[in-house]
Scaffold this motif. Sequence first.
Motif, PDB file in Angstrom:
ATOM      1  N   SER A   1      -6.698  52.004  -5.387  1.00 29.32           N
ATOM      2  CA  SER A   1      -5.710  51.101  -6.001  1.00 29.32           C
ATOM      3  C   SER A   1      -4.446  50.994  -5.149  1.00 29.32           C
ATOM      4  N   GLY A   2      -4.182  52.018  -4.313  1.00 32.54           N
ATOM      5  CA  GLY A   2      -3.002  51.963  -3.454  1.00 32.54           C
ATOM      6  C   GLY A   2      -3.025  50.770  -2.520  1.00 32.54           C
ATOM      7  N   VAL A   3      -4.223  50.361  -2.136  1.00 37.23           N
ATOM      8  CA  VAL A   3      -4.338  49.258  -1.191  1.00 37.23           C
ATOM      9  C   VAL A   3      -3.843  47.946  -1.830  1.00 37.23           C
ATOM     10  N   LEU A   4      -3.940  47.856  -3.154  1.00 28.65           N
ATOM     11  CA  LEU A   4      -3.455  46.645  -3.838  1.00 28.65           C
ATOM     12  C   LEU A   4      -1.926  46.571  -3.718  1.00 28.65           C
ATOM     13  N   TYR A   5      -1.267  47.736  -3.944  1.00 29.52           N
ATOM     14  CA  TYR A   5       0.203  47.776  -3.826  1.00 29.52           C
ATOM     15  C   TYR A   5       0.618  47.580  -2.373  1.00 29.52           C
ATOM     16  N   ARG A   6      -0.185  48.140  -1.448  1.00 23.14           N
ATOM     17  CA  ARG A   6       0.114  47.955  -0.024  1.00 23.14           C
ATOM     18  C   ARG A   6       0.009  46.469   0.345  1.00 23.14           C
ATOM     19  N   ALA A   7      -1.003  45.792  -0.193  1.00 23.23           N
ATOM     20  CA  ALA A   7      -1.183  44.373   0.124  1.00 23.23           C
ATOM     21  C   ALA A   7       0.011  43.556  -0.383  1.00 23.23           C
ATOM     22  N   VAL A   8       0.509  43.909  -1.554  1.00 26.85           N
ATOM     23  CA  VAL A   8       1.662  43.190  -2.096  1.00 26.85           C
ATOM     24  C   VAL A   8       2.908  43.492  -1.248  1.00 26.85           C
ATOM     25  N   GLY A   9       3.113  44.759  -0.903  1.00 31.41           N
ATOM     26  CA  GLY A   9       4.266  45.139  -0.077  1.00 31.41           C
ATOM     27  C   GLY A   9       4.229  44.447   1.271  1.00 31.41           C
ATOM     28  N   LEU A  10       3.044  44.406   1.869  1.00 31.79           N
ATOM     29  CA  LEU A  10       2.905  43.776   3.185  1.00 31.79           C
ATOM     30  C   LEU A  10       3.129  42.268   3.099  1.00 31.79           C
ATOM     31  N   ALA A  11       2.661  41.662   2.022  1.00 30.72           N
ATOM     32  CA  ALA A  11       2.855  40.217   1.846  1.00 30.72           C
ATOM     33  C   ALA A  11       4.352  39.899   1.797  1.00 30.72           C
ATOM     34  N   VAL A  12       5.122  40.752   1.123  1.00 29.47           N
ATOM     35  CA  VAL A  12       6.578  40.528   1.050  1.00 29.47           C
ATOM     36  C   VAL A  12       7.182  40.664   2.447  1.00 29.47           C
ATOM     37  N   LEU A  13       6.791  41.723   3.174  1.00 28.14           N
ATOM     38  CA  LEU A  13       7.334  41.927   4.529  1.00 28.14           C
ATOM     39  C   LEU A  13       6.991  40.753   5.430  1.00 28.14           C
ATOM     40  N   ARG A  14       5.742  40.294   5.353  1.00 27.15           N
ATOM     41  CA  ARG A  14       5.307  39.198   6.237  1.00 27.15           C
ATOM     42  C   ARG A  14       5.996  37.886   5.919  1.00 27.15           C
ATOM     43  N   ALA A  15       6.418  37.737   4.671  1.00 26.69           N
ATOM     44  CA  ALA A  15       7.154  36.521   4.300  1.00 26.69           C
ATOM     45  C   ALA A  15       8.634  36.664   4.649  1.00 26.69           C
ATOM     46  N   GLY A  16       8.988  37.798   5.279  1.00 25.91           N
ATOM     47  CA  GLY A  16      10.386  38.011   5.674  1.00 25.91           C
ATOM     48  C   GLY A  16      11.248  38.491   4.526  1.00 25.91           C
ATOM     49  N   GLY A  17      10.608  38.934   3.431  1.00 22.36           N
ATOM     50  CA  GLY A  17      11.369  39.373   2.251  1.00 22.36           C
ATOM     51  C   GLY A  17      11.636  40.873   2.261  1.00 22.36           C
ATOM     52  N   ASP A  18      12.318  41.317   1.205  1.00 16.52           N
ATOM     53  CA  ASP A  18      12.682  42.725   1.054  1.00 16.52           C
ATOM     54  C   ASP A  18      11.840  43.303  -0.092  1.00 16.52           C
ATOM     55  N   PRO A  19      11.022  44.343   0.186  1.00 19.07           N
ATOM     56  CA  PRO A  19      10.182  44.913  -0.876  1.00 19.07           C
ATOM     57  C   PRO A  19      10.994  45.483  -2.039  1.00 19.07           C
ATOM     58  N   GLY A  20      12.300  45.649  -1.839  1.00 16.84           N
ATOM     59  CA  GLY A  20      13.154  46.128  -2.925  1.00 16.84           C
ATOM     60  C   GLY A  20      13.678  44.995  -3.799  1.00 16.84           C
ATOM     61  N   ASP A  21      13.284  43.758  -3.472  1.00 14.82           N
ATOM     62  CA  ASP A  21      13.732  42.587  -4.232  1.00 14.82           C
ATOM     63  C   ASP A  21      12.693  42.304  -5.325  1.00 14.82           C
ATOM     64  N   ALA A  22      13.085  42.525  -6.578  1.00 14.66           N
ATOM     65  CA  ALA A  22      12.138  42.438  -7.699  1.00 14.66           C
ATOM     66  C   ALA A  22      11.454  41.077  -7.787  1.00 14.66           C
ATOM     67  N   ALA A  23      12.225  39.990  -7.577  1.00 10.52           N
ATOM     68  CA  ALA A  23      11.644  38.647  -7.734  1.00 10.52           C
ATOM     69  C   ALA A  23      10.628  38.371  -6.627  1.00 10.52           C
TER      70      ALA A  23
END
Length: 235
Positions: free
Chosen positions: A40-62
């Motif tokens: 299940s960690g890979v699901l959270y990793r995929a979401v975190g990576l998607a935020v990074l790749r979009a140039g976003g901040d993983p600490g940004d809730a929205a």
Amino acid sequence: MPETPSPLPLTIAVDGPAAAGKGTLARRLAGALGLAHLDSGVLYRAVGLAVLRAGGDPGDAAAAADAARHFNLGSPDTGRLSDPALRTPEAGEAASRVAAFPAVRAALLDFQRRFARHPPAGRRGAAIDGRDIGTVVCPDAPVKIFVTAGLDERARRRFAELQAAGADVIYAAVLSELEARDGRDISRAVAPLKPAEDAAILDTSMLDAEAAFRAALDIVAQRAPGWRSLVQDVR
Ligand code: DC
């Protein structure tokens, strides 16, 4: 001769802190018992990576919630979930940050529960590893194993793993990254890392992967009597 009836479908929840060996253990249990495996960690990793790749901040809730909602879990894209970039320390750190947001956890919950109830490829059950599988995702799982090990030992293992993969790493940095991750995973308000009340605790500090696997098989045999004969065949 009458055939032995198939045992009831089985869910094995394997939780624990980073680098405790829960992924290796869950994968091995699944392989040996013919269950489907979900990291299940890979699901959270995929979401975190998607935020990074979009140039976003993983600490940004929205931004994190948006990435989780757009992550297509209806038809698990195995190519995407096996992207080696998901295994990097950056993805792990981003995962641990997005995982603190309730909207992210809610977006990933259904997929995990469906996986447990209807394991793919007609499997007789599932072994799922993560942080909250026994407490939140599958609180009714008959077998819950909380895998842990001391911080130094986990850092040594993670360091060796990264070195073997050719990464240029410093032990002290791995140690402090793990410590920070433990802190975030344990202290978050939603679904924090903690053993379920009915979990068996498996401390692997002094165990190698083989010994941990054998100890886990004993736990399965104790908690899921219908699976005892299969466990004996595996031993
Ligand atoms: O197991 P892992 O290192 O791949 O997990 C990465 C992060 O994802 C972890 O620090 C916390 C989060 N996570 C979670 O909150 N709940 C889970 N069931 C699995 C992982």
